[in-house]
Design an enzyme around this catalytic site. Structure first.
Site, PDB file in Angstrom:
ATOM      1  N   ASN A 211      -1.561  -8.425   8.562  1.00 35.57           N
ATOM      2  CA  ASN A 211      -0.150  -8.090   8.623  1.00 35.57           C
ATOM      3  C   ASN A 211       0.123  -7.007   9.738  1.00 35.57           C
ATOM      4  O   ASN A 211      -0.951  -6.391   9.912  1.00 35.57           O
ATOM      5  CB  ASN A 211       0.644  -8.238   7.575  1.00 35.57           C
ATOM      6  CG  ASN A 211       0.074  -6.966   6.670  1.00 35.57           C
ATOM      7  OD1 ASN A 211       0.173  -5.819   7.034  1.00 35.57           O
ATOM      8  ND2 ASN A 211      -0.249  -7.222   5.337  1.00 35.57           N
ATOM      9  N   ASP A 280      -0.753 -11.413   0.264  1.00 32.72           N
ATOM     10  CA  ASP A 280      -0.573 -12.243  -1.151  1.00 32.72           C
ATOM     11  C   ASP A 280      -1.639 -13.231  -1.321  1.00 32.72           C
ATOM     12  O   ASP A 280      -1.711 -13.476  -2.476  1.00 32.72           O
ATOM     13  CB  ASP A 280       0.723 -12.918  -0.963  1.00 32.72           C
ATOM     14  CG  ASP A 280       1.948 -11.891  -1.176  1.00 32.72           C
ATOM     15  OD1 ASP A 280       1.633 -10.716  -1.800  1.00 32.72           O
ATOM     16  OD2 ASP A 280       3.064 -12.015  -0.509  1.00 32.72           O
ATOM     17  N   LYS A 290     -19.833 -17.526  11.975  1.00 28.46           N
ATOM     18  CA  LYS A 290     -18.830 -17.752  12.707  1.00 28.46           C
ATOM     19  C   LYS A 290     -18.288 -19.280  12.655  1.00 28.46           C
ATOM     20  O   LYS A 290     -19.202 -20.018  13.056  1.00 28.46           O
ATOM     21  CB  LYS A 290     -18.789 -17.141  13.920  1.00 28.46           C
ATOM     22  CG  LYS A 290     -17.552 -17.237  14.853  1.00 28.46           C
ATOM     23  CD  LYS A 290     -18.074 -16.646  16.356  1.00 28.46           C
ATOM     24  CE  LYS A 290     -16.823 -16.753  17.301  1.00 28.46           C
ATOM     25  NZ  LYS A 290     -17.205 -16.892  18.695  1.00 28.46           N
ATOM     26  N   PHE A 324       7.730  -0.490  -2.673  1.00 30.97           N
ATOM     27  CA  PHE A 324       8.102  -0.876  -1.602  1.00 30.97           C
ATOM     28  C   PHE A 324       8.694  -2.329  -1.148  1.00 30.97           C
ATOM     29  O   PHE A 324       7.526  -3.277  -1.275  1.00 30.97           O
ATOM     30  CB  PHE A 324       7.407  -0.365  -0.224  1.00 30.97           C
ATOM     31  CG  PHE A 324       7.947   1.186   0.303  1.00 30.97           C
ATOM     32  CD1 PHE A 324       7.548   2.064  -0.593  1.00 30.97           C
ATOM     33  CD2 PHE A 324       8.366   1.581   1.312  1.00 30.97           C
ATOM     34  CE1 PHE A 324       7.833   3.371  -0.216  1.00 30.97           C
ATOM     35  CE2 PHE A 324       8.920   2.616   1.822  1.00 30.97           C
ATOM     36  CZ  PHE A 324       8.579   3.712   0.841  1.00 30.97           C
ATOM     37  N   LYS A 338      12.234  -7.745  -7.376  1.00 30.54           N
ATOM     38  CA  LYS A 338      10.815  -7.136  -7.767  1.00 30.54           C
ATOM     39  C   LYS A 338      10.466  -5.870  -8.284  1.00 30.54           C
ATOM     40  O   LYS A 338       9.884  -5.791  -9.161  1.00 30.54           O
ATOM     41  CB  LYS A 338      10.435  -6.800  -5.940  1.00 30.54           C
ATOM     42  CG  LYS A 338      10.034  -7.909  -5.137  1.00 30.54           C
ATOM     43  CD  LYS A 338       9.657  -7.475  -3.800  1.00 30.54           C
ATOM     44  CE  LYS A 338       9.428  -8.536  -2.649  1.00 30.54           C
ATOM     45  NZ  LYS A 338       9.346  -8.353  -1.493  1.00 30.54           N
ATOM     46  N   LYS A 342       8.231  -6.429 -11.665  1.00 32.56           N
ATOM     47  CA  LYS A 342       7.009  -5.423 -11.601  1.00 32.56           C
ATOM     48  C   LYS A 342       7.246  -4.053 -12.407  1.00 32.56           C
ATOM     49  O   LYS A 342       6.484  -3.410 -12.419  1.00 32.56           O
ATOM     50  CB  LYS A 342       6.690  -5.161 -10.255  1.00 32.56           C
ATOM     51  CG  LYS A 342       6.581  -6.286  -9.193  1.00 32.56           C
ATOM     52  CD  LYS A 342       5.991  -5.823  -8.013  1.00 32.56           C
ATOM     53  CE  LYS A 342       6.106  -7.104  -6.851  1.00 32.56           C
ATOM     54  NZ  LYS A 342       5.334  -7.293  -5.703  1.00 32.56           N
TER      55      LYS A 342
HETATM   56  N1  CTP Z   1       2.177  -5.655  -3.887  1.00 32.65           N
HETATM   57  C1  CTP Z   1       1.077  -5.268  -4.517  1.00 32.65           C
HETATM   58  N2  CTP Z   1      -0.028  -6.303  -4.760  1.00 32.65           N
HETATM   59  C2  CTP Z   1       0.391  -7.669  -4.123  1.00 32.65           C
HETATM   60  C3  CTP Z   1       1.469  -7.803  -3.277  1.00 32.65           C
HETATM   61  C4  CTP Z   1       2.536  -6.850  -3.231  1.00 32.65           C
HETATM   62  O1  CTP Z   1       0.749  -4.139  -5.149  1.00 32.65           O
HETATM   63  N3  CTP Z   1      -0.627  -8.641  -4.206  1.00 32.65           N
HETATM   64  C5  CTP Z   1       3.072  -4.600  -3.730  1.00 32.65           C
HETATM   65  C6  CTP Z   1       3.390  -3.775  -2.467  1.00 32.65           C
HETATM   66  O2  CTP Z   1       2.556  -2.669  -2.271  1.00 32.65           O
HETATM   67  C7  CTP Z   1       4.741  -3.371  -2.527  1.00 32.65           C
HETATM   68  C8  CTP Z   1       5.449  -4.287  -3.456  1.00 32.65           C
HETATM   69  O3  CTP Z   1       4.454  -5.041  -4.426  1.00 32.65           O
HETATM   70  O4  CTP Z   1       5.076  -1.974  -3.150  1.00 32.65           O
HETATM   71  C9  CTP Z   1       6.459  -5.497  -2.930  1.00 32.65           C
HETATM   72  O5  CTP Z   1       5.319  -6.163  -1.934  1.00 32.65           O
HETATM   73  P1  CTP Z   1       6.043  -7.297  -1.031  1.00 32.65           P
HETATM   74  O6  CTP Z   1       4.954  -7.817   0.015  1.00 32.65           O
HETATM   75  O7  CTP Z   1       7.335  -6.719  -0.244  1.00 32.65           O
HETATM   76  O8  CTP Z   1       6.437  -8.371  -2.060  1.00 32.65           O
HETATM   77  P2  CTP Z   1       5.724  -9.514  -2.714  1.00 32.65           P
HETATM   78  O9  CTP Z   1       5.626  -9.003  -4.314  1.00 32.65           O
HETATM   79  O10 CTP Z   1       4.041  -9.773  -2.479  1.00 32.65           O
HETATM   80  O11 CTP Z   1       6.602 -10.585  -2.756  1.00 32.65           O
HETATM   81  P3  CTP Z   1       6.760 -11.790  -1.325  1.00 32.65           P
HETATM   82  O12 CTP Z   1       5.750 -11.550  -0.582  1.00 32.65           O
HETATM   83  O13 CTP Z   1       7.238 -13.080  -1.929  1.00 32.65           O
HETATM   84  O14 CTP Z   1       8.184 -11.019  -0.768  1.00 32.65           O
END
Ligand code: CTP
Length: 406
Positions: A211, A280, A290, A324, A338, A342
């Site tokens: 990302n 995710d 490859k 975050f 969230k 969490k």
């Molecule tokens: N986070 C994490 N582990 C993951 C995904 C997210 O620890 N596998 C943590 C990130 O570091 C951040 C928070 O969760 O502090 C929110 O991450 P974000 O990507 O905004 O949300 P998600 O929980 O992944 O939900 P979505 O992608 O559906 O918005």
């Protein structure tokens, strides 16, 4: 956007070493950050760099002698000492180190130093054997015990032809240490764990899913924690940022590696701030070779990654847990969801996509949500400023609560 050195009164003491020329670069860096720079140099420093150079770079008269100046130099030294927000001696020779350790005041710099009450950074720079000699080490220990901040010299090839410790550190590093003196040590004794940057989920030996996270916000959080005295560990995905001084860095690539590194460090942490943009999902299988473009349509099957923060929330005991949330819409709703799911104490939410906020930008516009239902909208700030406000609020929350309305 203001720098932390804006309008700060900084005095640079220059003593007579070959590295005196590097002070010019230090002046330039500090001036760029808005600091007001005054130079006091020893007679021997003048043999390496002329006072005129320092005058031109600092934009101020240079103090080179105890009785310099129309108005009586010795009185001016006292004024400069009283006004200083911080002092740095770079380079500091064995001679000035010896004088300071013993309270000798026989020239402008050593006399000035006895009147200083602000933080002082000493940057020893000399031949390795001189630096390692017992008298110099004894004097440095004395200065450290007296509250001076000593920046160890770097190792390398020295002007005298020897190789070893003795080089003046890079001016950017000295400037960074100077900025750190502008903050209180209110996180001293606290262990802070920060995660930053993106993760990379491999597809084949040459490709990955990732990302746009630059890591800037997480690095700013780690830097702010270190400036304020915390013992900081930064677990970072791949970024192009330089390491943060004084911070234990752990480099990872994938979400799975990040999870291992975080769980390894989490138990001992008092504050955990997960700024990382963790992928995710990861490809179910990684191709050994490859992947060739034989098919018109290529489908990847992705498996869900562990939610590291959620896992930390479920294990949480006596810790302060911060997440975050970077969203493209419905910030309040998504951030609050969230935080609850969490088990967080605070979440910093921001809408990505604007030019002053989010990935890659040096600024961020963040809303803070607290587990007691409070919410605080912050204006557009530098990521460094956001990081310090984050710690301000964390400390108040850990201390038992915020003033009403915040
Ligand atoms: N986070 C994490 N582990 C993951 C995904 C997210 O620890 N596998 C943590 C990130 O570091 C951040 C928070 O969760 O502090 C929110 O991450 P974000 O990507 O905004 O949300 P998600 O929980 O992944 O939900 P979505 O992608 O559906 O918005």
């Amino acid at each position: 956007m203001k720098s932390f050195l804006n309008e700060k009164q900084i005095v640079i003491g220059v003593s007579g070493g070959i590295a005196a020329y590097k002070s010019s670069e230090l002046i330039r860096i500090l001036k760029k950050q808005g600091a007001d720079i005054k130079i006091i140099m020893t007679e021997n420093a003048g043999k390496f760099v002329g006072a005129l150079t320092f005058k031109a770079l600092s934009g101020q008269d240079v103090c080179a002698g105890l009785f310099d100046g129309k108005d009586g130099g010795s009185i001016r030294h006292i004024e400069w000492a009283e006004e200083a927000d911080a002092v740095v001696i770079a380079p500091a020779t064995a001679n000035i180190i010896g004088k300071l350790a013993n309270g000798i005041a026989d020239d402008a710099l050593s006399t000035f130093m006895l009147a200083v009450t602000s933080p002082v950074i000493i940057c020893p720079s000399m031949n390795t054997h001189m630096y390692e000699s017992r008298p110099v080490q004894r004097n440095l220990n004395t200065l450290e015990a007296d509250g001076y901040i000593i920046i160890e010299p770097e190792e390398g090839e020295l002007a005298c032809g020897t190789t070893g410790a003795g080089r003046l550190p890079e001016p950017h590093y000295i400037a960074d240490r100077l900025i750190s003196t502008m903050f209180p040590s209110d996180l001293k004794g606290k262990k802070v764990l920060v995660s930053a940057g993106p993760t990379r989920e491999p597809i084949d030996p040459v490709r990955y899913i990732s990302n746009h996270s630059s890591g800037k916000m997480g690095y700013a959080v780690a830097r702010a924690g270190e400036y304020r005295g915390a013992d900081v560990t930064l677990i970072s995905g791949p970024t192009s940022l330089p390491p943060v001084a004084g911070v234990k860095m752990v480099s990872i690539e994938s979400a799975c590696e990040m999870a291992d590194a975080v769980f390894d460090q989490a138990e001992n942490a008092d504050i955990i701030i997960k700024v990382a943009a963790v992928a995710d999902y990861h490809p179910k299988s990684i191709s050994e070779h490859k992947i060739k473009k034989e098919e018109d349509v290529l489908s990847l099957t992705l498996d869900k990654n562990l939610d590291i923060l959620k896992e930390l929330g479920s294990r949480k005991k006596d810790q302060f847990l911060v997440g975050f949330a970077a969203e493209t819409r419905d910030l309040d709703q998504n951030a609050l969801k969230k935080m609850k799911e969490k088990n967080l104490d605070m979440i910093a939410g921001n809408l990505v996509g604007g030019s002053s906020s989010g990935f890659g930008s040096d600024t961020n516009q963040v809303t803070l949500y607290f587990s007691d239902g409070a919410k605080e909208n912050l204006p557009v700030l530098t990521k460094d400023e956001v990081a310090h406000i984050l710690f301000d609020r964390i400390l108040v929350s850990m201390d038992g609560g915020r003033p009403a309305g915040k």
